[in-house]
Every structure is written in structure tokens, then in C-alpha cells.
Write a protein that holds these residues in place. Structure first.
Motif: not given
Length: 291
Positions: A115-129
């Protein structure tokens, strides 16, 4: 002790051993699967006392309560390519025991890692926008709600887990950008404060103008009513004077003369130069008022 008694005790001991190996209890706070030679035989064992076949069956139990995923702070980049250090946590719960066991081997550490891997990926994508100001300001809650909804679908279908919530605990900015961000936030709040003050001043002026108008109207109406009442009183007084004069003109004249004497001689320092034979001293010379 006889051999028969020894054999009986041995049978009892074996029975207790078999019973202890065959019976198991699932608590209300637990979720469990029953395995048969390593394969899932019963996916979701209900709470209570249950029976299993020793050696052939194995029971795996998991915590069925809401669990917390707490990771180390991670570095992310915004749309302006500015870095930030984000510390977050997540709340999750097992809803599909078989899928959870199959995907993670029943290990909560594996579940947290996935779950941490998916959350980190999601946060990275959201912050990049988003810009740094948007991430730090009120859009952060909206961002986390959207991320939770998106990842909950994955965790349910892939891990048998309900992702309840993902929240940011702290965002630390690099020293070189924190000052400018805080200055921009301060300027924005000051602008909003000026707008609120301007609107308040405008409303205050409107209220004061309305109050002044109402004051003017009330005073005008009061003056109008006072003049009307005063006129009516003067008319009544004049009518009373006229009626009194018509009843006894001589007495009315005498009373008016006494009032005139009282007003004229109320101060001992007053000096009057009047002809003694004038009409003013008519009743001082003669009580009947004769010349």
C-alpha cells in the motif's frame, strides 16, 4: 497403579492432545482462514469455537480491526519542480480474508509495503500536477480525499483491503522556498482581510446613512406633530380666554393687569419711567379701574 489404569490415563492424555490440536477459537476482533495442506478451504471463518483436522488443516488469524500505516517522510516534486518533504499516514482494514492471504501471505508488513508503494506513487502524481501553494493551502484535503478514493479501488480488488483514509501529517519545505511561500500566503491573507474590511466599511456607511435618514424623518414627524398639538392647544387656550372675557370682561381685564404688575415689578432693581396717569396704573389708583 495397574496396567489398565495406566492405559486409561494414556488414552485421556491422547484425547486431550487431539482435542487441543483440533479445536480453535476465532475472536470477534479477528479474521481467519482455514487451510488444507496450504490451500484455502474456508475463506472467512466466523468468530467462535471451531474444529479442524490436525496436520491436514491449519488456521491463519489476522487482526480485523482498523490498522494504521505509518511510513517515513518522502520527497515529492510540485509542478514548479520544487521539492517538499511529506509525512503521511493511512488507515486500512481487512475486508476479504482470502484475497488478503493470497496477495500478502497473511503478513501485515507486506500489506503495508504494497500500500505504501501505491500511496507514494499516487502522491507523487498528484503533487506533480499542483503548485506548491495549492498543496500547502486548502486544496490538500481535496487532494487526499481523491487519492483515497482512487487507491481504495485497487486495495479492495488486489489486496482485499478497505483503504479508509490517507492523511498528511506534516509538509516541510526546503529552506530556500519556505520563506517565499509563507510571504505569498501572508499577502493573500492580507488581501482577503482588506476585502472584508472594505465590505464591512461599505455596509457600515449604508447602515449609518439609513439611520440618519430615519432620524431625519422621525424628527420631522415629531416636529410636525408638536406644532399641530401646540396649535391645537393655543386654539383651546384662546377659546377659553374668549369665553372668560365674554362672561366678565372687567374681571378678565383686572386679572391681566395683576399679571402684568407681577411681571413688571418682580425685580427690585427694575426702574420704569411711565406717566402715572397712563392706562397701565389704572387698577393701582382705583380698584374698580375707573379713570
Amino acid at each position: 497403579m495397574s496396567p489398565k489404569s495406566m492405559f486409561g490415563l494414556a488414552l485421556v492424555a491422547v484425547g486431550l492432545l487431539v482435542a487441543s490440536s483440533s479445536l480453535y477459537v476465532v475472536k470477534e476482533t479477528e479474521r481467519a482462514v482455514l487451510l488444507k495442506f496450504g490451500a484455502v478451504e474456508e475463506a472467512d471463518v466466523k468468530p467462535g469455537l471451531h474444529f479442524k483436522v490436525p496436520i491436514m488443516n491449519e488456521v491463519r488469524k489476522f487482526d480485523g480491526r482498523v490498522l494504521t500505516l505509518d511510513t517515513q517522510p518522502q520527497n515529492y516534486m510540485t509542478v514548479e519542480k520544487k521539492g517538499m518533504i511529506v509525512d503521511y499516514f493511512a488507515k486500512w482494514q481487512i475486508i476479504d480474508v482470502e484475497k488478503f492471504y493470497t496477495a500478502t501471505g497473511g503478513d501485515t508488513n507486506n500489506a503495508n509495503r504494497l500500500m505504501a508503494q501505491r500511496i507514494n506513487e499516487g502522491l507523487r502524481n498528484q503533487f506533480a500536477k499542483r503548485s506548491l501553494l495549492e498543496v500547502v493551502s486548502g486544496e490538500r484535503d481535496e487532494l487526499m480525499d481523491k487519492l483515497t478514493d482512487d487507491l481504495d479501488g485497487f486495495s479492495r480488488s488486489s489486496l482485499g483491503i478497505h483503504l479508509i483514509d490517507v492523511r498528511v501529517k506534516q509538509i516541510e519545505l526546503p529552506q530556500e522556498v519556505s520563506g517565499s511561500v509563507y510571504n505569498r500566503m501572508t499577502a493573500e491573507r492580507e488581501r482577503e482581510a482588506r476585502e472584508h474590511r472594505s465590505k464591512g466599511k461599505e455596509q457600515a456607511e449604508f447602515i449609518m446613512a439609513d439611520a440618519d435618514r430615519q432620524k431625519t424623518v422621525i424628527e420631522a414627524e415629531a416636529y410636525r406633530d408638536a406644532e399641530r398639538i401646540r396649535g391645537e392647544g393655543d386654539a383651546i387656550a384662546a377659546a377659553n380666554y374668549a369665553n372668560a372675557y365674554n362672561k366678565d370682561p372687567e374681571f378678565y381685564t383686572f386679572v391681566r393687569s395683576l399679571n402684568a404688575y407681577k411681571k413688571a415689578f418682580q425685580d427690585k432693581q427694575d426702574v420704569m419711567l411711565v406717566d402715572p396717569n397712563s392706562e397701565f396704573f389704572r387698577y393701582l389708583k382705583d380698584a374698580q379701574g375707573k379713570q
